[in-house]
Design a protein around this motif. Structure first.
Motif, PDB file in Angstrom:
ATOM      1  N   PHE A 197       0.818  -1.343  -0.017  1.00  0.00           N
ATOM      2  CA  PHE A 197       0.021  -0.056  -0.110  1.00  0.00           C
ATOM      3  C   PHE A 197       0.955   1.410   0.095  1.00  0.00           C
ATOM      4  O   PHE A 197       0.507   2.247  -0.622  1.00  0.00           O
ATOM      5  N   HIS A 198       1.913   1.323   0.787  1.00  0.00           N
ATOM      6  CA  HIS A 198       2.953   2.254   0.797  1.00  0.00           C
ATOM      7  C   HIS A 198       3.490   2.730  -0.499  1.00  0.00           C
ATOM      8  O   HIS A 198       3.800   3.458  -1.216  1.00  0.00           O
ATOM      9  N   ALA A 199       4.025   1.440  -1.086  1.00  0.00           N
ATOM     10  CA  ALA A 199       4.398   1.669  -2.597  1.00  0.00           C
ATOM     11  C   ALA A 199       3.567   2.239  -3.594  1.00  0.00           C
ATOM     12  O   ALA A 199       4.017   3.085  -4.257  1.00  0.00           O
ATOM     13  N   GLU A 200       2.322   1.680  -3.584  1.00  0.00           N
ATOM     14  CA  GLU A 200       1.526   2.100  -4.723  1.00  0.00           C
ATOM     15  C   GLU A 200       1.151   3.308  -4.328  1.00  0.00           C
ATOM     16  O   GLU A 200       0.837   4.329  -5.485  1.00  0.00           O
ATOM     17  N   ALA A 222      11.198 -12.483  -0.653  1.00  0.00           N
ATOM     18  CA  ALA A 222      10.195 -11.411  -0.791  1.00  0.00           C
ATOM     19  C   ALA A 222      10.821  -9.942  -1.208  1.00  0.00           C
ATOM     20  O   ALA A 222       9.985  -9.244  -1.921  1.00  0.00           O
ATOM     21  N   LEU A 223      11.978  -9.573  -0.822  1.00  0.00           N
ATOM     22  CA  LEU A 223      12.597  -8.394  -1.399  1.00  0.00           C
ATOM     23  C   LEU A 223      12.530  -8.616  -2.797  1.00  0.00           C
ATOM     24  O   LEU A 223      12.413  -7.370  -3.436  1.00  0.00           O
ATOM     25  N   SER A 224      13.176  -9.494  -3.498  1.00  0.00           N
ATOM     26  CA  SER A 224      13.272  -9.608  -4.995  1.00  0.00           C
ATOM     27  C   SER A 224      11.864  -9.420  -5.351  1.00  0.00           C
ATOM     28  O   SER A 224      12.033  -8.667  -6.415  1.00  0.00           O
ATOM     29  N   ALA A 225      10.911 -10.023  -5.020  1.00  0.00           N
ATOM     30  CA  ALA A 225       9.544  -9.952  -5.773  1.00  0.00           C
ATOM     31  C   ALA A 225       9.134  -8.440  -5.414  1.00  0.00           C
ATOM     32  O   ALA A 225       8.553  -7.955  -6.262  1.00  0.00           O
ATOM     33  N   PHE A 226       9.256  -7.853  -4.343  1.00  0.00           N
ATOM     34  CA  PHE A 226       8.991  -6.559  -4.121  1.00  0.00           C
ATOM     35  C   PHE A 226       9.627  -5.517  -5.180  1.00  0.00           C
ATOM     36  O   PHE A 226       9.028  -4.695  -5.652  1.00  0.00           O
ATOM     37  N   ARG A 227      11.015  -5.978  -5.061  1.00  0.00           N
ATOM     38  CA  ARG A 227      11.707  -4.650  -6.287  1.00  0.00           C
ATOM     39  C   ARG A 227      11.124  -5.091  -7.452  1.00  0.00           C
ATOM     40  O   ARG A 227      11.040  -3.984  -8.252  1.00  0.00           O
ATOM     41  N   SER A 228      10.868  -6.241  -7.893  1.00  0.00           N
ATOM     42  CA  SER A 228      10.499  -6.399  -9.519  1.00  0.00           C
ATOM     43  C   SER A 228       9.093  -5.682  -9.548  1.00  0.00           C
ATOM     44  O   SER A 228       8.913  -5.065 -10.558  1.00  0.00           O
TER      45      SER A 228
END
Length: 371
Positions: free
Chosen positions: A28-31, A52-58
């Motif tokens: 929600f923050h990133a969006e 999780a970090l890799s998926a978020f960055r992508s």
């Protein structure tokens, strides 16, 4: 604890933002940040879970990823850090960011106790920052802003009676996550981690609270903390409110109702609201005045993270403390502590009862489970 690095002045371009924690709430923050490209630039994310970090960055096109917060702060020098980790990690992470000269927007609850929250506030940099703000986004929807404006203008009259009910449902499986339902890592049950949003909104509409009398129960869940609390809260302006926080309610609902002298204002939603979730009922004789003021107020903004994030970014770019300030979040945390103190001591509690000498100042359970 180190003194915060001197503030370099307001950002001259988009605010350089990093996110700590890449779980569901970080989405929600990133969006919100991605929807404000002229105000913010996401420069990094931090998580100990590399997958999780890799998926978020992508997903959010984040250029840099770290498993260590200190390393990220040293290399990226963000101007704002969104802390989206479990509550038990907030204090150390917030203080590290402030110490590196970065302001912080921390998810609720900001700390596990009043003592922690006060120490985090003490780590801020003063008038020039860096600052700590807490995510209480329900204050920022146009419905809440409209009610506050009408109340401040005297259109609604005095607030008399209120209800603030967060009646949600979480099965036992929800608490299988190791940090949930424990005083040491979550700080409390629905009073602390769920109903706090509605309680904060109520305080933003009614002002200072003066006394609380409460009960807390473990009705159905096998956890350390409560799964239900009920409270009567008195306010300096004369209003009295019932506050209910539950995680055992199959029909889920979030509700705030305030009976003013000249109108009843009601909000019914679940996890976030828009203008359509608000209703106003004028008292006889005030229909025209109240309706005209209501229809002429602010409209068009829901209570999602974007509403608060945009104001946080605007404040930082203007060189001022972002909302919700540490002082304001402490008022809400103090009410949470008051509910627990009253419930476990079996007596009414005032804000003055929650100073450093109180066991409920350092732990929401007062130093020991009372079941």
């Amino acid at each position: 604890m180190s003194t915060p690095s001197p503030a370099a002045g307001p950002p001259t371009g988009p605010v350089r933002v990093a996110l700590v924690g890449t779980g569901n709430i970080a989405r929600f923050h990133a969006e919100a940040l991605r929807s404000l490209p002229e105000q913010a630039e996401i420069v990094a994310a931090v998580d100990v879970d590399t997958e999780a970090l890799s998926a978020f960055r992508s997903r959010f096109a984040v250029p840099a990823g770290y498993t260590d917060l200190t390393e990220m702060l040293d290399r990226e020098r963000p101007e704002l850090v969104h802390v989206c980790t479990p509550p038990g990690l907030h204090r150390s992470q917030v203080e590290a960011c402030l110490g590196a000269g970065a302001s912080v927007l921390v998810e609720k609850p900001p700390a596990l106790s009043l003592a922690e929250a006060e120490k985090m506030a003490a780590a801020e940099g003063g008038e020039r920052g860096p600052w700590m703000a807490t995510v209480f986004q329900h204050r920022f929807g146009s419905g809440a802003r409209r009610v506050r404006a009408l109340a401040e203008a005297g259109v609604l009259g005095r607030p008399l009676v209120a209800a603030c009910h967060t009646t949600w449902f979480r099965p036992q499986e929800y608490f299988d996550v190791p940090w949930r339902g424990r005083w040491e890592t979550e700080g409390g049950g629905p009073t602390m981690g769920h109903g706090i949003h509605q309680m904060d909104l109520l305080l933003s509409l009614l002002g200072e609270w003066t006394e609380v009398s409460a009960v807390a129960r473990r009705q159905a869940r096998d956890i350390e903390t409560e799964d239900v609390s009920l409270a009567r809260v008195d306010f300096a302006g004369g209003a009295v409110a019932s506050v209910v926080n539950s995680l055992v309610s199959p029909q889920e609902e979030s509700r705030i109702r305030i009976d003013f002298e000249r109108a009843t204002v009601e909000l019914v939603h679940l996890y976030g609201y828009g203008d359509d979730n608000w209703r106003i009922t004028p008292a006889p004789g005030y229909e025209d005045e109240v309706t005209a003021a209501w229809e002429g107020g602010e409209w068009g903004t829901d209570s999602g993270h974007r509403a608060q994030v945009s104001q946080v970014l605007a404040a930082l770019r203007g060189g001022t403390a972002p909302p919700v300030t540490s002082a304001e979040s402490l008022r809400t945390m103090r009410l949470v502590a008051g509910v627990y103190a009253s419930a476990f001591q079996g007596r009414p509690v005032t804000p003055a009862d929650l100073g450093p000498e109180s066991p409920f100042h350092t732990r929401m359970d007062g130093g020991g489970v009372r079941w």
